[in-house]
Design an enzyme around this catalytic site. Sequence first.
Site, PDB file in Angstrom:
ATOM      1  N   THR A 121       0.868  -1.182   0.000  1.00 25.02           N
ATOM      2  CA  THR A 121       0.000   0.000   0.000  1.00 25.02           C
ATOM      3  C   THR A 121       0.905   1.232   0.000  1.00 25.02           C
ATOM      4  O   THR A 121       1.646   1.444   0.956  1.00 25.02           O
ATOM      5  CB  THR A 121      -0.898  -0.014   1.254  1.00 25.02           C
ATOM      6  OG1 THR A 121      -1.643  -1.235   1.233  1.00 25.02           O
ATOM      7  CG2 THR A 121      -1.855   1.170   1.248  1.00 25.02           C
ATOM      8  N   GLU A 146      -3.566  -5.332  -2.779  1.00 28.01           N
ATOM      9  CA  GLU A 146      -4.041  -6.513  -2.059  1.00 28.01           C
ATOM     10  C   GLU A 146      -5.084  -6.045  -1.048  1.00 28.01           C
ATOM     11  O   GLU A 146      -4.883  -5.029  -0.401  1.00 28.01           O
ATOM     12  CB  GLU A 146      -2.819  -7.098  -1.338  1.00 28.01           C
ATOM     13  CG  GLU A 146      -3.059  -8.377  -0.634  1.00 28.01           C
ATOM     14  CD  GLU A 146      -3.439  -9.459  -1.613  1.00 28.01           C
ATOM     15  OE1 GLU A 146      -2.623  -9.807  -2.470  1.00 28.01           O
ATOM     16  OE2 GLU A 146      -4.581  -9.940  -1.505  1.00 28.01           O
ATOM     17  N   GLY A 253     -17.516  -0.024  19.174  1.00 23.74           N
ATOM     18  CA  GLY A 253     -16.738  -0.594  20.274  1.00 23.74           C
ATOM     19  C   GLY A 253     -15.504   0.243  20.509  1.00 23.74           C
ATOM     20  O   GLY A 253     -15.570   1.473  20.407  1.00 23.74           O
ATOM     21  N   GLY A 257      -7.800  -0.981  14.740  1.00 23.85           N
ATOM     22  CA  GLY A 257      -6.355  -0.929  14.924  1.00 23.85           C
ATOM     23  C   GLY A 257      -5.728  -1.774  13.836  1.00 23.85           C
ATOM     24  O   GLY A 257      -6.307  -1.941  12.766  1.00 23.85           O
ATOM     25  N   CYS A 260      -2.926  -1.846   9.172  1.00 24.70           N
ATOM     26  CA  CYS A 260      -3.368  -1.186   7.925  1.00 24.70           C
ATOM     27  C   CYS A 260      -4.203   0.064   8.150  1.00 24.70           C
ATOM     28  O   CYS A 260      -3.776   1.159   7.810  1.00 24.70           O
ATOM     29  CB  CYS A 260      -4.148  -2.177   7.068  1.00 24.70           C
ATOM     30  SG  CYS A 260      -3.101  -3.489   6.428  1.00 24.70           S
TER      31      CYS A 260
HETATM   32  C1  UDX Z   1      -8.072  -4.232   6.686  1.00 28.08           C
HETATM   33  C2  UDX Z   1      -9.022  -4.290   5.482  1.00 28.08           C
HETATM   34  O1  UDX Z   1     -10.262  -4.904   5.861  1.00 28.08           O
HETATM   35  C3  UDX Z   1      -8.371  -5.081   4.354  1.00 28.08           C
HETATM   36  O2  UDX Z   1      -9.200  -5.091   3.209  1.00 28.08           O
HETATM   37  C4  UDX Z   1      -7.020  -4.448   4.033  1.00 28.08           C
HETATM   38  O3  UDX Z   1      -6.369  -5.193   3.020  1.00 28.08           O
HETATM   39  C5  UDX Z   1      -6.154  -4.364   5.276  1.00 28.08           C
HETATM   40  O4  UDX Z   1      -6.836  -3.664   6.306  1.00 28.08           O
HETATM   41  P1  UDX Z   1      -7.406  -5.924   8.642  1.00 28.08           P
HETATM   42  O5  UDX Z   1      -6.473  -4.858   9.140  1.00 28.08           O
HETATM   43  O6  UDX Z   1      -6.917  -7.324   8.571  1.00 28.08           O
HETATM   44  O7  UDX Z   1      -7.908  -5.562   7.155  1.00 28.08           O
HETATM   45  O8  UDX Z   1      -8.671  -5.905   9.614  1.00 28.08           O
HETATM   46  P2  UDX Z   1     -10.240  -5.630   9.529  1.00 28.08           P
HETATM   47  O9  UDX Z   1     -10.974  -6.909   9.576  1.00 28.08           O
HETATM   48  O10 UDX Z   1     -10.557  -4.694   8.445  1.00 28.08           O
HETATM   49  O11 UDX Z   1     -10.463  -4.915  10.942  1.00 28.08           O
HETATM   50  C6  UDX Z   1      -9.796  -3.696  11.234  1.00 28.08           C
HETATM   51  C7  UDX Z   1     -10.108  -3.221  12.622  1.00 28.08           C
HETATM   52  O12 UDX Z   1     -11.423  -2.678  12.666  1.00 28.08           O
HETATM   53  C8  UDX Z   1     -10.039  -4.242  13.735  1.00 28.08           C
HETATM   54  O13 UDX Z   1      -9.371  -3.657  14.853  1.00 28.08           O
HETATM   55  C9  UDX Z   1     -11.485  -4.535  14.052  1.00 28.08           C
HETATM   56  O14 UDX Z   1     -11.659  -4.939  15.377  1.00 28.08           O
HETATM   57  C10 UDX Z   1     -12.115  -3.183  13.788  1.00 28.08           C
HETATM   58  N1  UDX Z   1     -13.551  -3.235  13.463  1.00 28.08           N
HETATM   59  C11 UDX Z   1     -13.981  -3.912  12.366  1.00 28.08           C
HETATM   60  C12 UDX Z   1     -14.478  -2.561  14.268  1.00 28.08           C
HETATM   61  O15 UDX Z   1     -14.109  -1.934  15.256  1.00 28.08           O
HETATM   62  N2  UDX Z   1     -15.804  -2.614  13.929  1.00 28.08           N
HETATM   63  C13 UDX Z   1     -16.254  -3.290  12.844  1.00 28.08           C
HETATM   64  O16 UDX Z   1     -17.461  -3.279  12.613  1.00 28.08           O
HETATM   65  C14 UDX Z   1     -15.312  -3.957  12.039  1.00 28.08           C
END
Ligand code: UDX
Length: 434
Positions: A121, A146, A253, A257, A260
């Site tokens: 990224t 990705e 919530g 974090g 990404c």
């Molecule tokens: C993210 C993107 O989803 C993905 O497409 C990209 O390639 C990389 O960044 P990731 O960091 O693995 O992926 O986690 P993700 O499932 O997106 O969750 C990110 C954060 O948001 C987590 O801390 C999760 O707990 C939080 N979250 C997610 C919430 O607080 N509320 C939600 O409804 C969804």
Amino acid sequence: MRLSVIGCGYLGAVHAAAMASIGHEVVGIDVDADKVAALSRGEAPFFEPGLPEFLREGVASGRLTFTTDMSAAAGAKVHFVGVGTPQQRDGYAADLTYVNAAIDALLPHLRPGDIVAGKSTVPVGTAAGLAPRVAETGATLVWNPEFLREGFAVKDTIDPDRLVVGLTPGHEEAADVLREVYAPAVAKGTPFIVTDLATAELVKVAANAFLATKISFINAMAEIAEVTGADVTQLADAIGHDVRIGRRFLGAGIGFGGGCLPKDIRAFSARAEELGRGESVAFLRQVDEINLRRRDRAVLLVVEGLGGQVFEKKVAVLGAAFKPYSDDIRDSPALDVAVRLHGLGARVVVTDPEALANAARVHPQLTYEASRDEAIRDADAIVLVTEWDEYRRELSPEHASSLTSGRVVVDGRNGWDAAAWRAAGWRYLGMGRP
Ligand code: UDX
């Protein structure tokens, strides 16, 4: 096809294993000798469901190898670059040291007709800056972002929602080569978007900015709910039924974090400023601020729940990873809440099924306990901060009551049934819930 994957972290290691699993001959290259040694033994250097199986199969088949030697990239048709782009130490911008180093090291091994496919990224404009250097070797640079989620990385790599390839006009043949690389997904009808380099780079940051904004939107609604007596979870259900809005990523919530979303929205702000368009994404600063405020809110609820002060109270913190199915603690809201409670003098005990070793390395001052039940034994309060099944689904209020001394739970993920905890005699405090 022969492929090389430069950078074997969360992105690259999964990409290499996934590409080998669909029949390609893949060499993964990383500067970290320990990581390469583990991967060569078929061991995943981090927790990712499904990855160990793919690694073992790939290594055993002979189609998947790992090395620290960049010259092993020679002879591959496509070279994927999946190195990290962390936040700079002294600012919001992305640190491109690893991308530049990977390209510099790769250039001498490229052959005319090769394709370099950037996956990291990067700030929009990065690829256009690198393309002429790659072109000097007779190879072509494309950007192929990705979108994998940790915890579902293998599935997301083999069966993505969409494939995006950014290229320089006149190099459309590079997209055909990538269609061949991703043949199983293409055969399934996965949308395959061919665009320019800038759009491809932006697709990735825009997607993450949108997701972060969606989470902070619902967390902003949680803040309003908190002063009006409304329930943000019911609000999310109700607005989520509108298909234009959708219920996913409306989980209020302690916020987002990970490696990404936080750094990507900050890097996007920084890049927009450089481009003279800072105001276009000024809202991302607020998205970030709302997100960080929710951690304070969770800490405040613990303090309130314990009668105004937490000094020497035992607080069991359920979770350290930034989300379940991951051992990643980068910018983890869960761990941040634990650290702040510790700072207020609470006797914090952190438990997590996968992330304790990583957490202990970064925050040795905290107390860690692998067993959930030992962590909550004699606790004055329980805080749910990462919604692993063994906490959210499998910890009943009755069982918790048999172990703790206090009866206070703070549900930082709105993962529990408030009525069930209250019925069992607990003081239940959620995020944006009455
Ligand atoms: C993210 C993107 O989803 C993905 O497409 C990209 O390639 C990389 O960044 P990731 O960091 O693995 O992926 O986690 P993700 O499932 O997106 O969750 C990110 C954060 O948001 C987590 O801390 C999760 O707990 C939080 N979250 C997610 C919430 O607080 N509320 C939600 O409804 C969804």
